[in-house]
Motif scaffolding. Structure first.
Motif, PDB file in Angstrom:
ATOM      1  N   ASN A  88       6.694   8.446  -9.404  1.00 43.08           N
ATOM      2  CA  ASN A  88       7.846   7.819  -8.763  1.00 43.08           C
ATOM      3  C   ASN A  88       7.930   6.337  -9.101  1.00 43.08           C
ATOM      4  O   ASN A  88       6.936   5.616  -9.074  1.00 43.08           O
ATOM      5  CB  ASN A  88       7.745   7.985  -7.245  1.00 43.08           C
ATOM      6  N   GLY A  89       9.141   5.909  -9.446  1.00 44.74           N
ATOM      7  CA  GLY A  89       9.443   4.478  -9.564  1.00 44.74           C
ATOM      8  C   GLY A  89       8.503   3.686 -10.443  1.00 44.74           C
ATOM      9  O   GLY A  89       8.027   2.622 -10.048  1.00 44.74           O
TER      10      GLY A  89
ATOM     11  N   GLN B 124       0.498  10.077  -2.591  1.00 42.92           N
ATOM     12  CA  GLN B 124       0.921  11.345  -1.992  1.00 42.92           C
ATOM     13  C   GLN B 124       1.744  12.108  -3.028  1.00 42.92           C
ATOM     14  O   GLN B 124       2.714  11.583  -3.556  1.00 42.92           O
ATOM     15  CB  GLN B 124       1.766  11.089  -0.743  1.00 42.92           C
TER      16      GLN B 124
ATOM     17  N   VAL C 271       4.338  15.091  -3.839  1.00 36.72           N
ATOM     18  CA  VAL C 271       5.341  15.905  -3.151  1.00 36.72           C
ATOM     19  C   VAL C 271       5.788  17.017  -4.094  1.00 36.72           C
ATOM     20  O   VAL C 271       6.277  16.748  -5.180  1.00 36.72           O
ATOM     21  CB  VAL C 271       6.532  15.048  -2.707  1.00 36.72           C
TER      22      VAL C 271
ATOM     23  N   PHE D  47       3.730   9.695  -5.342  1.00 36.25           N
ATOM     24  CA  PHE D  47       4.246   8.465  -4.737  1.00 36.25           C
ATOM     25  C   PHE D  47       3.088   7.548  -4.405  1.00 36.25           C
ATOM     26  O   PHE D  47       2.071   7.997  -3.881  1.00 36.25           O
ATOM     27  CB  PHE D  47       4.994   8.763  -3.432  1.00 36.25           C
TER      28      PHE D  47
ATOM     29  N   THR E 110       1.888   5.229  -1.825  1.00 40.62           N
ATOM     30  CA  THR E 110       2.306   5.054  -0.429  1.00 40.62           C
ATOM     31  C   THR E 110       2.217   3.611   0.033  1.00 40.62           C
ATOM     32  O   THR E 110       2.526   3.317   1.175  1.00 40.62           O
ATOM     33  CB  THR E 110       1.470   5.918   0.541  1.00 40.62           C
TER      34      THR E 110
ATOM     35  N   VAL F 173       4.959   2.261   1.922  1.00 40.53           N
ATOM     36  CA  VAL F 173       5.076   2.850   3.248  1.00 40.53           C
ATOM     37  C   VAL F 173       3.870   2.384   4.061  1.00 40.53           C
ATOM     38  O   VAL F 173       2.733   2.538   3.616  1.00 40.53           O
ATOM     39  CB  VAL F 173       5.053   4.394   3.157  1.00 40.53           C
ATOM     40  N   ALA F 174       4.089   1.799   5.221  1.00 40.30           N
ATOM     41  CA  ALA F 174       2.979   1.331   6.036  1.00 40.30           C
ATOM     42  C   ALA F 174       2.117   2.519   6.437  1.00 40.30           C
ATOM     43  O   ALA F 174       2.622   3.604   6.695  1.00 40.30           O
ATOM     44  CB  ALA F 174       3.503   0.626   7.269  1.00 40.30           C
TER      45      ALA F 174
ATOM     46  N   LYS G 162       0.154   5.004   8.639  1.00 40.01           N
ATOM     47  CA  LYS G 162       0.338   5.337  10.049  1.00 40.01           C
ATOM     48  C   LYS G 162      -0.956   5.856  10.646  1.00 40.01           C
ATOM     49  O   LYS G 162      -1.763   6.410   9.947  1.00 40.01           O
ATOM     50  CB  LYS G 162       1.440   6.380  10.196  1.00 40.01           C
TER      51      LYS G 162
END
Lengths: 518, 195
Positions: free
Chosen positions: B89-90, B128, B130, B187, B189, B192-193, B195
């Protein structure tokens, strides 16, 4: 006449509906030229295969900003400008219902526009294309990767605030401030279309604000609405976006229907055919616009039942739209037609918008859409409805009401040249794009396969002529403001409606005593 | 206009504005309500992540039973091609590939394929993967027994390793499907914070 402040303060602090309408229209005109300049960059790059003018990222930024500026900067503010000028004049109200909020909803716009384009100039290399470059539909996950996304998000928030306040104002004006005797079913059709449009705006602009807020929290606060890494779903983005996006396209066309429905009866010298059916058709289109959004996303992998439902619902919109087109034609039928400039634009609107409507029907059919999806056929379709639809109606409206606003007739010879060159070149510009799309040229690409060259060159030549001709429009307007033949209060022979009963040019305050409506 | 008429209009204008403002707030909420609504629709239609659930992803006990049933009905006469696609991704700086581009399997027979990943970013990464299965209606017939996509993968700076995928294709797979494509997107992560 100086019963109002002059100089810059007049424009900054004004609560007068005519001043604010004028500012909206000039703002839209400025944005039309900025967005138009970007379109020229796009067409220059596409004149030949290979990369000549700009790099691919800059090209993508141009398509993105061109779309956003034309939708939110040009078409929508121009329509609000018309509403500000004309709704109080047409329903016999002294001003808008909430004049101070009216001022605010305009003055937010320039700042939103600056926020939208500012990222282009922030950072090192201008030609690298540092602005948003993810398409005007800002699909996730691509848009989520953009490092200056917050500029875009807050610009959209501001645009939303402006539209919502403008809409609240228009609804309150129409519902509460009509002259005695002006019942709802006696209102001019332009007022009706704006009443319905304003409700659409109130219903969907908050959803747009919601979707960009979700993007903001995904990007900066660790939520995962659309971020697949955290369990989100980018397809959800498309659903929420198009729940806003589809009513949005009717927001841009319904007031255009209204303008044309004012002009055609004037120059056909007959009342509008099927007035009540026009009102109901407008309401029906508005309702249907809420339940068809997924026809923009037939290729995401929906279940067949979903595809069928969205196809049937979409094609159903053709019914009320056809009611309108047939009513316009029936209004002209056996009328004492004359072809003044506003009428020329309106007839072009009816003819060319219908072409855009037909290609829309084609795109609404699922198996066909799989072939056309994201090709130049889509680009041709929505430019026929937005340029030869909304923009032509806006230009028609400017020519129709400009003499009332300025007290002068515009230069008829020049404006006829403006019409004919525009009407021909716009077809040179967009018609070949149908063929490009059918042959498989994807949209949003800076380079293409060799076999697409000729049609792209024809399209680009049309674009340069069409773009250049709009400078003539600017000249005609300035010339008309500065002077010209004095016009009567009625302006057009036997024109009907309250706006033609006030003096020309329309004084700063009108309908201070409510007119009587028979 | 008489002052009392003006005053009356002013009051009704404010009332109208107030009512419309309620619609605005409600519609903002509706935008957010579309998120759980979307989940409900996906569940009813058995698509998206709910197709994954049917394949037994979230319930080890049910999955064990499912695998047993599928193995009992195995069909050694039928060949299904499973292709693997790996995506980063990206512009994520990783090396990521399937060690076999495709395998031919029989429904009801367990298979294992290794995926290789190397962290080239120059920092520790929690990643991660997907998964996505095409055609979409094959999703619920593709059971992943062990998958690196079940949990987040921690890769130290420069670390490389093989990650296994154990899967079984259901004998109930519609006859029209002969090829299944499994795509993994990795990805980072970090944005993304945690969790």
């Amino acid at each position: 006449m100086s019963d109002h402040p002059t100089g810059i303060k007049r424009w900054l602090f004004t609560t007068n509906h005519k001043d604010i309408g004028t500012m909206y229209l000039w703002f839209a005109f400025t944005m039309l030229f900025i967005g138009g300049a970007m379109a020229m960059v796009i067409r220059a790059e596409l004149f030949q295969p290979g990369m000549q003018v700009v790099n691919p990222n800059f090209f993508n930024m141009m398509t993105t900003l061109h779309g956003l500026i034309m939708v939110f900067g040009a078409i929508m503010p121009a329509m609000v400008g018309f509403a500000n000028w004309q709704v109080p004049l047409m329903i016999g109200a002294p001003d808008m219902a909430l004049p101070r909020m009216n001022n605010w909803s305009f003055w937010i716009l320039p700042f939103a526009a600056i926020m939208l384009v500012a990222p282009m100039f922030i950072g090192g290399d201008f030609m690298a294309g540092q602005g948003p470059a993810f398409g005007w539909t800002f699909y996730e996950p691509l848009s989520g990767q953009y490092d200056k996304l917050a500029f875009f998000i807050f610009a959209v928030h501001l645009l939303g605030f402006s539209s919502i306040m403008g809409s609240i104002n228009i609804i309150a004006t129409i519902l509460n401030m009509r002259a005695p005797g002006m019942t709802l079913m006696k209102m001019p059709l332009f007022v009706w279309t704006w009443l319905i449009t304003a409700f659409l705006l109130i219903a969907v602009m908050p959803v747009l604000a919601g979707v960009v807020t979700m993007m903001l929290t995904d990007k900066h606060f660790g939520t995962s609405f659309f971020d697949a890494a955290g369990g989100g779903d980018p397809v959800l983005f498309q659903h929420v976006f198009w729940f806003f996006g589809h009513p949005e396209v009717y927001i841009m066309i319904l007031p255009a229907f209204g303008i044309v429905s004012q002009i055609i009866p004037t120059f056909a010298r007959k009342p509008l055919f099927g007035y009540a059916s026009m009102v109901y058709a407008t309401a029906a289109i508005a309702f249907l616009s809420f339940i068809v959004w997924a026809h923009h996303m037939f290729t995401v992998g929906m279940p067949a039942a979903g595809e069928l439902y969205f196809m049937y619902a979409t094609v159903m919109i053709a019914v009320p739209t056809a009611v309108k087109v047939f009513n316009w034609v029936a209004t002209m039928w056996k009328g004492s037609m004359t072809f003044e400039v506003p009428m020329l634009w309106s007839i072009a609107f009816v003819f060319l918008f219908t072409i855009g409507g037909f290609t829309g029907l084609m795109l609404g059919v699922v198996p066909v859409d799989f072939q056309y999806h994201d090709t130049y056929f889509v680009v041709a379709h929505f430019h026929y409805v937005l340029v030869t639809g909304s923009l032509f109606a806006i230009i028609a409206g400017v020519y129709y009401w400009l003499p009332k606003w300025t007290g002068h007739m515009f230069d008829i010879r020049l404006s006829k040249i403006h019409f004919w060159v525009s009407a021909i070149s716009v077809n040179i510009l967009f018609f070949p794009q149908h063929f490009l799309g059918l042959a498989g040229m994807p949209r949003r690409i800076p380079d293409y396969a060799l076999q697409f060259t000729e049609f792209n060159q024809i399209s680009s030549i049309g674009a340069f002529i069409f773009g250049g001709t709009q400078l003539l429009f600017l000249y005609i307007i300035i010339k008309c403001i500065k002077g010209g033949d004095k016009v009567s209060d009625e302006v057009w022979e036997d024109a009907k409606g309250l706006e033609w009963e006030v003096p020309s040019p329309a004084p700063y305050h009108t309908h201070a005593t409510p007119p009587t409506v028979k | 206009m008489e002052p009392e008429v003006i005053a009356k209009t002013r009051v009704s204008n404010k009332k109208t504005a107030g009512k419309l403002l309620i619609i605005v707030v409600a519609m903002f909420g509706f935008g957010y309500a579309l998120v759980p609504l979307y989940d409900v629709v996906c569940q009813v239609l058995g698509i998206g992540r709910f197709a994954d659930i049917e394949s037994g992803k979230y319930d080890p006990k049910a999955q064990e039973q499912l695998v047993k049933d599928m193995a009992a009905n195995k069909d050694l006469t039928r060949n299904v091609t499973v292709e693997f696609i790996t995506v980063l991704n990206g512009g994520m700086k990783w090396e990521f590939k399937a060690l076999q581009k495709e395998v031919v399997v029989h429904p009801g027979v367990m298979s294992t394929v290794d995926f290789y990943a190397k962290n080239l970013t120059g920092r520790d990464v929690i990643a991660q993967a997907v998964p996505r299965i095409l055609p979409g209606n094959a999703t619920k017939y593709f059971t992943k027994i062990e998958c690196f996509c079940f949990t987040q993968q921690i890769f130290k700076k420069g670390e490389a390793r093989n990650m296994p995928l154990r899967f079984m294709v259901s004998p109930a797979l519609p006859k029209s499907i002969n090829t299944i494509t499994l795509s993994y997107t990795f990805f980072d992560t970090q944005p993304v914070a945690l969790k």
